[in-house]
Design a protein around this motif. Structure first.
Motif, short mmCIF file in Angstrom:
data_model
loop_
_atom_site.label_atom_id
_atom_site.label_comp_id
_atom_site.label_asym_id
_atom_site.label_seq_id
_atom_site.Cartn_x
_atom_site.Cartn_y
_atom_site.Cartn_z
N VAL A 1 0.82 -0.70 0.21
CA VAL A 1 -0.17 -0.05 0.51
C VAL A 1 1.12 1.78 0.19
N ILE A 2 0.41 1.59 -0.71
CA ILE A 2 0.87 3.23 -1.37
C ILE A 2 0.32 5.04 -0.58
N VAL A 3 0.79 5.63 0.54
CA VAL A 3 0.23 6.59 1.20
C VAL A 3 0.97 7.17 1.16
N ASP A 4 0.90 8.38 0.30
CA ASP A 4 1.90 10.13 0.76
C ASP A 4 3.28 9.29 0.05
N ALA A 5 3.95 9.69 1.45
CA ALA A 5 5.52 9.33 0.26
C ALA A 5 5.67 7.95 1.09
N THR A 6 5.15 7.24 1.51
CA THR A 6 5.79 6.20 2.43
C THR A 6 4.72 4.50 1.93
N VAL A 7 5.68 3.98 1.33
CA VAL A 7 4.99 2.53 0.58
C VAL A 7 5.38 1.56 2.21
N PHE A 8 3.65 1.28 2.34
CA PHE A 8 3.44 -0.31 3.63
C PHE A 8 3.57 -1.54 2.32
N ILE A 9 4.30 -2.11 3.59
CA ILE A 9 4.62 -3.84 3.28
C ILE A 9 4.26 -4.35 3.61
#
Length: 84
Positions: free
Chosen positions: A20-28
């Motif tokens: 999941v990409i939210v703003d400037a962060t990729v959550f994996i």
């Protein structure tokens, strides 16, 4: 995203990882449930050398399967996914 960043995200998706990409962060989150995050800049063109180190971590700790054997590219001083 750079070519290597896209290849990694696609490999994760194909192997059932939640990305999941939210703003400037990729959550994996790999299938084993150990959630992680990375800044989006890591996946951008020009950060391949550092991204390769992080990729190795995902392979060893989280079981990400990576195409083998890779193609060697001298301009990045390392391997890239097979180009075929």
């Amino acid at each position: 995203m750079g070519e290597l960043g896209i290849a990694i995200i696609l490999a994760m998706r194909d192997q059932g990882w939640t990305v999941v990409i939210v703003d400037a962060t990729v959550f994996i989150e790999p299938p084993n449930g150990k959630g992680r995050f990375a800044p989006i800049e890591l996946f951008q063109e020009g950060n391949d050398r550092y991204l390769r180190r992080v990729l190795l971590t995902w392979i060893v700790w989280d079981g990400l399967q990576w195409p083998w054997p890779p193609d060697h590219r001298e301009e990045v001083h390392g391997e890239v996914p097979r180009s075929e």
